[in-house]
Design an enzyme around this catalytic site. Structure first.
Site, PDB file in Angstrom:
ATOM      1  N   CYS A   1      74.873 -31.770  23.368  1.00 20.78           N
ATOM      2  CA  CYS A   1      73.828 -32.586  23.982  1.00 20.78           C
ATOM      3  C   CYS A   1      74.186 -34.019  23.653  1.00 20.78           C
ATOM      4  CB  CYS A   1      72.449 -32.222  23.455  1.00 20.78           C
ATOM      5  SG  CYS A   1      71.157 -33.307  24.082  1.00 20.78           S
TER       6      CYS A   1
ATOM      7  N   THR B   1      75.353 -36.203  30.786  1.00 28.25           N
ATOM      8  CA  THR B   1      74.472 -35.213  30.172  1.00 28.25           C
ATOM      9  C   THR B   1      75.194 -33.881  30.181  1.00 28.25           C
ATOM     10  OG1 THR B   1      72.480 -33.859  30.537  1.00 28.25           O
ATOM     11  CG2 THR B   1      73.351 -35.036  32.429  1.00 28.25           C
TER      12      THR B   1
END
Length: 228
Positions: A195, A83
């Site tokens: 992202c 992430t």
């Protein structure tokens, strides 16, 4: 080949992409039936997302640090965090680790610099776009990161309300393409998909400027570290 420890689940949609790239890259480099020796700790994202919303980064960092140490104990010899946003607590995660940690922004920076880009757009959650942890790491490598001047709330909502739930909408793709067009008009030469879910929407076929997919670049960097 070293065993990779992967902290995933944020969201599981992008972690599934990591798993595929890690194994594809291992097979490409080693041939035959080789796949990646891999230990995955996939977290329940809902409590992490709530800590993000509450701004309780310390608690989130301690939780992920405990997971990282658990992966190390289980035999992981190199660790990755699947992430972008949670790299805000990378220092906490790595505080007690004895094995290498591959930061997601580093292979992205390497790729951009290798291609000669210095001014880039950065898309991601509002935390990644607005908080300095990611842009500062890019700046330390000589990269100037531009973030959208408008529509950051909507871009963030598309990630959490759609992509993290496996929903891909053409209208949302157009929203992201428009954001990239505005970044390009301000001087961005390329754009970071900062992202790990945005690759579900955007690639070089739809973007007006070159796209740098952090998920793909990070997974390949983890394989490089495991093979070193």
């Amino acid at each position: 080949m070293k065993t990779i420890g992967l902290i995933g689940g944020m969201s599981w949609e992008s972690t599934a992409h990591y798993y595929r790239v890690l194994n594809q890259e291992t097979a490409r480099q080693r041939g035959g039936l080789h796949s990646a020796p891999l230990i995955v700790h996939s977290v329940d994202f809902a409590p992490i997302a709530q800590l993000q919303a509450d701004g309780n980064w310390d608690a989130a960092g301690e939780q992920l640090a405990t997971i990282a140490k658990g992966l190390q104990t289980a035999g992981a010899e190199v660790i990755g965090l699947a992430t972008n946003t949670m790299h805000i607590v990378a220092d906490t995660i790595t505080r007690d680790l004895q094995v290498p940690f591959v930061h997601i922004a580093d292979p992205t920076s390497d790729a951009l610099l290798a291609d000669g880009f210095t001014t880039i757009g950065l898309l991601g959650t509002r935390f990644t776009m607005e908080m300095g942890f990611y842009r500062d790491r890019l700046a330390s490598r000589g990269l100037q990161a531009l973030i959208p001047e408008v529509d950051r709330t909507n871009l963030n909502a598309i990630i959490y309300e759609e992509l993290c739930r496996g929903i891909v909408r053409e209208q949302s793709r157009r929203t992201y393409v428009s954001a990239i067009e505005r970044l390009a008009a301000r001087g961005a030469e390329a754009v970071i998909l900062g992202c790990t879910e945005i690759t579900m929407l955007i690639d070089d076929d739809v973007s007006p400027i070159p796209v740098y997919d952090t998920t793909d670049l990070h997974a390949k960097a983890l394989i490089a570290a495991a093979l070193s």
